[in-house]
Design a protein around this motif. Structure first.
Motif, mmCIF file in Angstrom:
data_model
loop_
_atom_site.group_PDB
_atom_site.id
_atom_site.type_symbol
_atom_site.label_atom_id
_atom_site.label_comp_id
_atom_site.label_asym_id
_atom_site.label_seq_id
_atom_site.Cartn_x
_atom_site.Cartn_y
_atom_site.Cartn_z
ATOM 1 N N LYS A 79 0.844 -1.202 0.000
ATOM 2 C CA LYS A 79 0.000 0.000 0.000
ATOM 3 C C LYS A 79 0.874 1.245 0.000
ATOM 4 O O LYS A 79 1.882 1.293 0.697
ATOM 5 N N ILE A 80 0.437 2.245 -0.786
ATOM 6 C CA ILE A 80 1.173 3.503 -0.866
ATOM 7 C C ILE A 80 0.211 4.683 -0.778
ATOM 8 O O ILE A 80 -0.988 4.538 -1.046
ATOM 9 N N MET A 81 0.744 5.826 -0.423
ATOM 10 C CA MET A 81 0.018 7.096 -0.449
ATOM 11 C C MET A 81 0.723 7.965 -1.484
ATOM 12 O O MET A 81 1.908 8.262 -1.353
ATOM 13 N N VAL A 82 -0.002 8.341 -2.536
ATOM 14 C CA VAL A 82 0.561 9.159 -3.605
ATOM 15 C C VAL A 82 0.098 10.602 -3.415
ATOM 16 O O VAL A 82 -1.092 10.857 -3.260
ATOM 17 N N THR A 83 1.051 11.517 -3.431
ATOM 18 C CA THR A 83 0.759 12.945 -3.327
ATOM 19 C C THR A 83 1.251 13.611 -4.603
ATOM 20 O O THR A 83 2.433 13.519 -4.934
ATOM 21 N N ILE A 84 0.331 14.248 -5.323
ATOM 22 C CA ILE A 84 0.670 14.949 -6.561
ATOM 23 C C ILE A 84 0.390 16.429 -6.359
ATOM 24 O O ILE A 84 -0.695 16.812 -5.934
ATOM 25 N N LYS A 85 1.396 17.231 -6.663
ATOM 26 C CA LYS A 85 1.260 18.678 -6.535
ATOM 27 C C LYS A 85 1.315 19.292 -7.933
ATOM 28 O O LYS A 85 2.262 19.061 -8.683
ATOM 29 N N HIS A 86 0.273 20.062 -8.283
ATOM 30 C CA HIS A 86 0.235 20.782 -9.552
ATOM 31 C C HIS A 86 0.984 22.086 -9.345
ATOM 32 O O HIS A 86 0.552 22.941 -8.557
ATOM 33 N N LEU A 87 2.089 22.283 -10.040
ATOM 34 C CA LEU A 87 2.937 23.445 -9.813
ATOM 35 C C LEU A 87 2.320 24.739 -10.324
ATOM 36 O O LEU A 87 2.624 25.814 -9.810
ATOM 37 N N THR A 88 1.438 24.656 -11.318
ATOM 38 C CA THR A 88 0.834 25.877 -11.855
ATOM 39 C C THR A 88 -0.227 26.446 -10.919
ATOM 40 O O THR A 88 -0.326 27.651 -10.759
ATOM 41 N N THR A 89 -1.010 25.584 -10.288
ATOM 42 C CA THR A 89 -2.099 26.045 -9.413
ATOM 43 C C THR A 89 -1.814 25.822 -7.924
ATOM 44 O O THR A 89 -2.602 26.241 -7.089
ATOM 45 N N GLN A 90 -0.719 25.146 -7.589
ATOM 46 C CA GLN A 90 -0.354 24.797 -6.218
ATOM 47 C C GLN A 90 -1.395 23.882 -5.558
ATOM 48 O O GLN A 90 -1.451 23.772 -4.345
ATOM 49 N N GLN A 91 -2.219 23.215 -6.365
ATOM 50 C CA GLN A 91 -3.213 22.277 -5.859
ATOM 51 C C GLN A 91 -2.521 20.955 -5.530
ATOM 52 O O GLN A 91 -1.656 20.499 -6.276
ATOM 53 N N VAL A 92 -2.921 20.347 -4.420
ATOM 54 C CA VAL A 92 -2.330 19.084 -3.983
ATOM 55 C C VAL A 92 -3.409 18.014 -3.956
ATOM 56 O O VAL A 92 -4.485 18.217 -3.413
#
Length: 149
Positions: A79-92
């Protein structure tokens, strides 16, 4: 009057106790050079440089690795926790994935699985997977369009 004096002294003692810090030697909070991990090593980027991904290991299997002498000390991640950060909008965005279940689903639907869940133990730093191993863990989830990166 004496009761007021006692309350004042007790409140001063409480303030002093809140301001006191525990020394680093007592807490043992300092890390050695070998334990230090640069944050950049744990992050991978998409092809356009607009997103960053970080993967935290939540659960590993207790299965013994085969050919330890050949491949080294490895762990099988489940099991993993994936965190994606959009650099243009700073949305996580964050999502938890059961890689084992996704692997079974892909094998059932497409008669194929590309996941290699065996990760070298030295590629897991502070609970996070090194960026160079991210595609190993998310390849099946990406094939099923659970992750678009």
């Amino acid at each position: 009057m004496s009761e007021e004096k006692i309350n004042k002294e007790s409140s001063e003692n409480k303030v002093e106790s809140l301001l006191e810090t525990v020394s680093d030697a007592e807490v043992n909070s300092r890390i050695s050079f070998e334990e230090f991990t640069d944050e950049r090593a744990l992050i991978s980027h998409d092809a356009f440089g607009k997103k960053q991904m970080k993967i935290k290991v939540l659960e590993v299997s207790d299965e013994n690795p085969v050919l330890k002498w050949k491949f080294g000390d490895r762990v099988k991640v489940t099991k993993i926790m994936v965190t994606i950060k959009h650099l243009t909008t700073q949305q996580v965005e964050e999502a938890e994935f059961d890689i084992e279940a996704i692997e079974r689903e892909l094998a059932e639907k497409r008669h194929y699985s590309s996941t290699n869940r065996w990760i070298p133990a030295e590629d897991i730093k502070n609970g996070y997977v090194v960026g160079s191993k991210h595609t190993r863990l998310i390849s099946d989830a990406s094939a099923l369009d659970y992750i678009i990166f």
